[in-house]
Design an enzyme around this catalytic site. Structure first.
Site, mmCIF file in Angstrom:
data_model
loop_
_atom_site.group_PDB
_atom_site.id
_atom_site.type_symbol
_atom_site.label_atom_id
_atom_site.label_comp_id
_atom_site.label_asym_id
_atom_site.label_seq_id
_atom_site.Cartn_x
_atom_site.Cartn_y
_atom_site.Cartn_z
ATOM 1 N N SER A 108 46.777 -39.918 -10.370
ATOM 2 C CA SER A 108 48.558 -39.742 -10.808
ATOM 3 C C SER A 108 49.729 -39.894 -9.744
ATOM 4 O O SER A 108 49.094 -41.075 -8.918
ATOM 5 C CB SER A 108 48.835 -37.897 -11.215
ATOM 6 N N ASP A 118 49.245 -42.125 -21.749
ATOM 7 C CA ASP A 118 49.302 -41.655 -20.975
ATOM 8 C C ASP A 118 50.350 -40.025 -21.167
ATOM 9 O O ASP A 118 51.391 -40.233 -21.073
ATOM 10 C CB ASP A 118 50.174 -42.037 -19.430
ATOM 11 N N HIS A 126 45.039 -38.346 -18.969
ATOM 12 C CA HIS A 126 46.100 -38.142 -17.700
ATOM 13 C C HIS A 126 45.602 -37.682 -16.850
ATOM 14 O O HIS A 126 45.012 -36.728 -16.680
ATOM 15 C CB HIS A 126 47.245 -37.172 -17.922
#
EC number: 3.1.1.-
Length: 416
Positions: free
Chosen positions: A198, A294, A361
């Site tokens: 991330s 995502d 994610h």
């Protein structure tokens, strides 16, 4: 029997999770700005016994102004390698969103994403950080490090706001952490891999070539970005939610001078915070792991509540199974943009890709998505196998999934 877990969105949201029917389901109290989500569990979690690794604060970092948002010392978790991995190093950069204005950053100071006072004294090492060969076949016996994220700017800022008591020192944290690890043996590494998820995955792309320059020419150095490929794309209202967020981060935190000069020589600093404008010029081999849909980008960049005042996207944001055909078409367009953005990058033999058609994610840190009996696969390769084949040059790896809904191996995330 359904399992219950209590989790939290970093800073903003409380979630109750149930696992059933191949999905992770989340009961969510929504907020206007979702920064990050912690999720992903092995289906055999009841028998899961992860390694716990203690926190090391970097002594003397404050003398170099390399501090968290609130001025506390930064830190990392290190588990030493052994055997054939004793001289190999894997650095994992923690993720956790960004703060782009004084109010958000002051709020963030009261969390582990802004202060080491709130960091867990021990954390689980799972997925790519696991010390078990059956869970992490290629990197289990390496020196493995989790560098904690407490600057709110993807380890890239260098500024301060004295009135608010805020230190934006992400780039300095990066440097002192690397110096500290070099002194503990990383200096002589034969193999090294910089990874991150991330906001940490974005940091990998920003810092990758710098990481490579830490080593001699004989060290095998590569980088792995997981869920860090944030696209500069309009939201559902035609606005620019993520560009505005990134512009705030870049301006507030003094990021400009720490961005790759090969980008800032011809683009504005905010554009150079987007991976799509960086990856083709990188010298160090890079592997991109990303869900084509995502879920963070859908919820916080493409269709955030601020861009959807009528609530048209509300159900689709929480559960892709409730998206209308028109909404799915919009999300297919997002996938197409991602594939176009990596097309030039993928032409280089040194680079690798694993883009699966999942609503997910971060897939490298959690055991169920990294390497487990039912892990997501493309062409029968799990993420761990794909990354290992690429790092050790066992095969060229350019894996791109067919469009949704073809992939039955996904660990999709469903919110309720």
């Amino acid at each position: 029997m359904r399992k219950l877990f209590l989790l939290s969105f970093v800073v903003t949201v409380l979630i109750l999770v149930t696992e059933a029917n191949g999905y992770l389901e989340f009961n969510v109290t929504e907020s206007d700005h979702i920064e990050e989500v912690e999720y992903g569990f092995s289906k055999s979690i009841s028998s899961f016994n992860p390694l716990m690794v203690g926190l090391t604060l970097i002594r003397g970092a404050d003398a170099k102004e390399a501090v968290c948002l609130d001025g506390t010392l930064p830190g990392y978790h290190l588990h030493r390698g052994h055997g054939s991995g004793a001289n190999s190093w894997l650095i994992q950069l923690e993720g956790g969103g960004w703060c782009d204005n004084i109010r958000n950053c002051v709020y963030r100071k009261k969390s582990s994403r802004g202060s080491s006072n709130y960091m867990e004294k021990q954390i689980q090492f799972t997925g790519i950080l696991s010390n078990k060969a059956q869970e992490n076949p290629d990197f289990f016996n390496w020196n493995r490090v989790k560098l904690r994220y407490c600057d709110g700017g993807s380890f890239s800022g260098d500024s301060q706001n004295k009135a608010a008591g805020l230190q934006f020192r992400g780039e300095r944290i990066w440097r002192v952490a690397m110096d500290d690890l070099k002194a503990k043996g990383m200096q002589n590494a034969k193999q090294a891999l910089l990874s991150g998820c991330s906001a940490g995955g974005l940091a990998v792309i920003l810092r990758c070539d710098e990481f490579s320059n830490l080593f001699s020419g004989t060290t095998k150095v590569k980088c792995l970005s997981d869920a860090g490929f944030f696209l500069d794309t309009p939201d559902v209202s035609g606005g620019h939610t993520i560009r505005n967020l990134y512009n705030g981060v870049v301006q507030l935190q003094g990021v400009r001078n720490n961005l790759p000069h090969m980008c800032t020589d011809h683009l504005n600093p905010t554009s150079c915070f987007f991976p799509q404008n960086l990856i083709s010029e990188m010298k160090t081999p890079l592997f991109i792991v990303n869900a084509a849909y995502d879920i963070w980008q859908i919820q916080s960049s493409l269709a955030p509540p601020s861009a959807d005042p009528s609530g048209y996207w509300h159900e689709c944001r929480l559960n892709h199974g409730r998206c209308t055909p028109a909404q799915i078409l919009f999300l297919q367009g997002f996938r197409d943009q991602m594939l176009r953005a990596v097309s030039g990058f993928s032409n280089s033999k040194k680079n690798g890709l694993f883009i699966n058609s999942c609503f997910a994610h971060c897939q490298t840190e959690k055991q169920d998505t990294w390497f487990a009996d039912d892990s997501p696969v493309i062409n029968k390769k799990a993420v761990a196998v794909a990354v290992g084949d690429w790092y050790f040059d066992r095969a060229e790896v350019k894996l791109i999934d067919c469009p949704y809904p073809c992939d039955r191996s996904c660990h999709n995330l469903v919110f309720r």
